[in-house]
Design a protein around this motif. Structure first.
Motif, PDB file in Angstrom:
ATOM      1  N   TYR A   1      -3.594  -8.574 -40.137  1.00 13.66           N
ATOM      2  CA  TYR A   1      -3.015  -7.575 -39.243  1.00 13.66           C
ATOM      3  C   TYR A   1      -4.097  -6.604 -38.763  1.00 13.66           C
ATOM      4  N   GLN A   2      -4.919  -6.100 -39.690  1.00 11.55           N
ATOM      5  CA  GLN A   2      -5.990  -5.175 -39.324  1.00 11.55           C
ATOM      6  C   GLN A   2      -7.009  -5.852 -38.410  1.00 11.55           C
ATOM      7  N   ARG A   3      -7.293  -7.117 -38.677  1.00 11.93           N
ATOM      8  CA  ARG A   3      -8.227  -7.872 -37.826  1.00 11.93           C
ATOM      9  C   ARG A   3      -7.648  -8.029 -36.420  1.00 11.93           C
ATOM     10  N   PHE A   4      -6.357  -8.352 -36.340  1.00 19.32           N
ATOM     11  CA  PHE A   4      -5.685  -8.462 -35.042  1.00 19.32           C
ATOM     12  C   PHE A   4      -5.806  -7.151 -34.271  1.00 19.32           C
ATOM     13  N   LEU A   5      -5.524  -6.025 -34.938  1.00 20.16           N
ATOM     14  CA  LEU A   5      -5.619  -4.722 -34.278  1.00 20.16           C
ATOM     15  C   LEU A   5      -7.029  -4.479 -33.755  1.00 20.16           C
ATOM     16  N   GLY A   6      -8.035  -4.766 -34.568  1.00 17.55           N
ATOM     17  CA  GLY A   6      -9.418  -4.543 -34.170  1.00 17.55           C
ATOM     18  C   GLY A   6      -9.875  -5.420 -33.024  1.00 17.55           C
ATOM     19  N   GLN A   7      -9.387  -6.649 -32.971  1.00 24.78           N
ATOM     20  CA  GLN A   7      -9.838  -7.593 -31.954  1.00 24.78           C
ATOM     21  C   GLN A   7      -9.039  -7.542 -30.661  1.00 24.78           C
ATOM     22  N   HIS A   8      -7.774  -7.086 -30.720  1.00 27.43           N
ATOM     23  CA  HIS A   8      -6.920  -7.263 -29.549  1.00 27.43           C
ATOM     24  C   HIS A   8      -6.128  -6.038 -29.096  1.00 27.43           C
ATOM     25  N   VAL A   9      -6.209  -4.929 -29.778  1.00 32.62           N
ATOM     26  CA  VAL A   9      -5.360  -3.792 -29.421  1.00 32.62           C
ATOM     27  C   VAL A   9      -6.217  -2.581 -29.060  1.00 32.62           C
ATOM     28  N   ASP A  10      -5.966  -2.030 -27.869  1.00 33.65           N
ATOM     29  CA  ASP A  10      -6.612  -0.797 -27.428  1.00 33.65           C
ATOM     30  C   ASP A  10      -5.610   0.003 -26.610  1.00 33.65           C
TER      31      ASP A  10
ATOM     32  N   ARG B   1       1.339  -8.955 -18.182  1.00 37.75           N
ATOM     33  CA  ARG B   1       1.715 -10.367 -18.259  1.00 37.75           C
ATOM     34  C   ARG B   1       2.338 -10.697 -19.597  1.00 37.75           C
ATOM     35  N   ARG B   2       2.853 -11.912 -19.669  1.00 37.87           N
ATOM     36  CA  ARG B   2       3.453 -12.435 -20.893  1.00 37.87           C
ATOM     37  C   ARG B   2       2.336 -12.851 -21.842  1.00 37.87           C
ATOM     38  N   VAL B   3       2.463 -12.431 -23.099  1.00 35.65           N
ATOM     39  CA  VAL B   3       1.539 -12.855 -24.142  1.00 35.65           C
ATOM     40  C   VAL B   3       2.345 -13.507 -25.265  1.00 35.65           C
ATOM     41  N   VAL B   4       1.663 -14.310 -26.057  1.00 35.08           N
ATOM     42  CA  VAL B   4       2.273 -14.948 -27.217  1.00 35.08           C
ATOM     43  C   VAL B   4       1.423 -14.591 -28.433  1.00 35.08           C
ATOM     44  N   ILE B   5       2.075 -14.023 -29.440  1.00 38.00           N
ATOM     45  CA  ILE B   5       1.380 -13.638 -30.667  1.00 38.00           C
ATOM     46  C   ILE B   5       2.079 -14.256 -31.872  1.00 38.00           C
ATOM     47  N   ALA B   6       1.282 -14.569 -32.895  1.00 39.26           N
ATOM     48  CA  ALA B   6       1.835 -15.061 -34.155  1.00 39.26           C
ATOM     49  C   ALA B   6       2.080 -13.865 -35.062  1.00 39.26           C
ATOM     50  N   CYS B   7       3.206 -13.881 -35.768  1.00 38.35           N
ATOM     51  CA  CYS B   7       3.578 -12.789 -36.662  1.00 38.35           C
ATOM     52  C   CYS B   7       3.858 -13.346 -38.052  1.00 38.35           C
ATOM     53  N   GLU B   8       3.490 -12.564 -39.073  1.00 33.78           N
ATOM     54  CA  GLU B   8       3.737 -12.942 -40.465  1.00 33.78           C
ATOM     55  C   GLU B   8       4.065 -11.707 -41.268  1.00 33.78           C
ATOM     56  N   GLY B   9       4.568 -11.925 -42.465  1.00 34.83           N
ATOM     57  CA  GLY B   9       4.803 -10.847 -43.411  1.00 34.83           C
ATOM     58  C   GLY B   9       6.241 -10.386 -43.441  1.00 34.83           C
ATOM     59  N   ASN B  10       6.482  -9.407 -44.284  1.00 31.70           N
ATOM     60  CA  ASN B  10       7.801  -8.803 -44.421  1.00 31.70           C
ATOM     61  C   ASN B  10       7.603  -7.313 -44.618  1.00 31.70           C
ATOM     62  N   PRO B  11       7.726  -6.519 -43.583  1.00 39.89           N
ATOM     63  CA  PRO B  11       8.214  -6.855 -42.243  1.00 39.89           C
ATOM     64  C   PRO B  11       7.167  -7.614 -41.431  1.00 39.89           C
ATOM     65  N   LEU B  12       7.648  -8.303 -40.386  1.00 37.41           N
ATOM     66  CA  LEU B  12       6.757  -9.079 -39.535  1.00 37.41           C
ATOM     67  C   LEU B  12       5.794  -8.166 -38.786  1.00 37.41           C
ATOM     68  N   VAL B  13       4.504  -8.558 -38.804  1.00 38.81           N
ATOM     69  CA  VAL B  13       3.473  -7.861 -38.036  1.00 38.81           C
ATOM     70  C   VAL B  13       2.610  -8.901 -37.335  1.00 38.81           C
ATOM     71  N   PRO B  14       1.981  -8.542 -36.210  1.00 38.91           N
ATOM     72  CA  PRO B  14       1.133  -9.497 -35.490  1.00 38.91           C
ATOM     73  C   PRO B  14      -0.145  -9.790 -36.272  1.00 38.91           C
ATOM     74  N   VAL B  15      -0.500 -11.088 -36.328  1.00 38.36           N
ATOM     75  CA  VAL B  15      -1.708 -11.491 -37.059  1.00 38.36           C
ATOM     76  C   VAL B  15      -2.633 -12.379 -36.231  1.00 38.36           C
ATOM     77  N   HIS B  16      -2.153 -12.857 -35.079  1.00 38.71           N
ATOM     78  CA  HIS B  16      -2.988 -13.766 -34.269  1.00 38.71           C
ATOM     79  C   HIS B  16      -2.547 -13.717 -32.818  1.00 38.71           C
ATOM     80  N   PHE B  17      -3.532 -13.648 -31.907  1.00 36.02           N
ATOM     81  CA  PHE B  17      -3.248 -13.728 -30.473  1.00 36.02           C
ATOM     82  C   PHE B  17      -3.304 -15.196 -30.093  1.00 36.02           C
ATOM     83  N   ASP B  18      -2.163 -15.757 -29.702  1.00 42.06           N
ATOM     84  CA  ASP B  18      -2.084 -17.195 -29.420  1.00 42.06           C
ATOM     85  C   ASP B  18      -2.436 -17.528 -27.977  1.00 42.06           C
ATOM     86  N   ARG B  19      -1.860 -16.763 -27.038  1.00 46.70           N
ATOM     87  CA  ARG B  19      -2.150 -16.986 -25.616  1.00 46.70           C
ATOM     88  C   ARG B  19      -1.558 -15.863 -24.776  1.00 46.70           C
TER      89      ARG B  19
END
Length: 142
Positions: free
Chosen positions: A32-41, A124-142
């Protein structure tokens, strides 16, 4: 004596299971932290070429492509509550939503640390993978 030995084994088993339970969230938290660092601003609404050149800067390599999402994390996490769809890898833990993004694509053959990028800001439309409980984004798919 047998009761004490049994209790010791049960305590050891319980501690082992608790330890395993604690390891799993930290793995998910790291993703989740890696996703935030790589894809969220959320600090900008859209980027230009200078934004991509500065944000993508690294000493070691020129990444060919990356997408930055310009929404607050609550908006991004809410995508995880949409209907599951198939990811590119075949897993069914992806979710789609419409957000503001900047796509940064490498221009030509450049060498680090002077990588040059072409920016495309859009909604635009994005697709992200989510995991955990609660679900959080972990991967930018497309």
């Amino acid at each position: 004596m047998a009761l004490q030995k049994t209790l010791s084994w049960l305590l050891l088993l319980l501690l082992t299971l608790l330890g395993l339970r604690l390891v799993q969230p930290s793995y998910g938290q790291n993703m989740y932290q890696r996703f935030l660092g790589q894809h969220v601003d959320p600090t900008v609404t859209g980027g230009n070429n200078l934004y991509c050149n500065n944000t993508m800067k690294t000493q070691f390599s020129c990444k060919r492509f990356n997408t930055f999402i310009h929404e607050n994390i609550g908006t991004i996490i809410s995508i995880c509550s949409t209907t599951n769809i198939q990811c590119k890898n075949g897993k069914m833990n992806c979710h789609a939503g419409v957000v503001k993004v900047t796509d940064c694509a490498i221009m030509g053959r450049t060498l680090p640390p002077k990588c040059n990028y072409q920016a495309k800001a859009s909604t635009r439309r994005v697709v992200i993978a989510c995991e955990g409980n609660p679900l959080v984004p972990v991967h930018f798919d497309r």
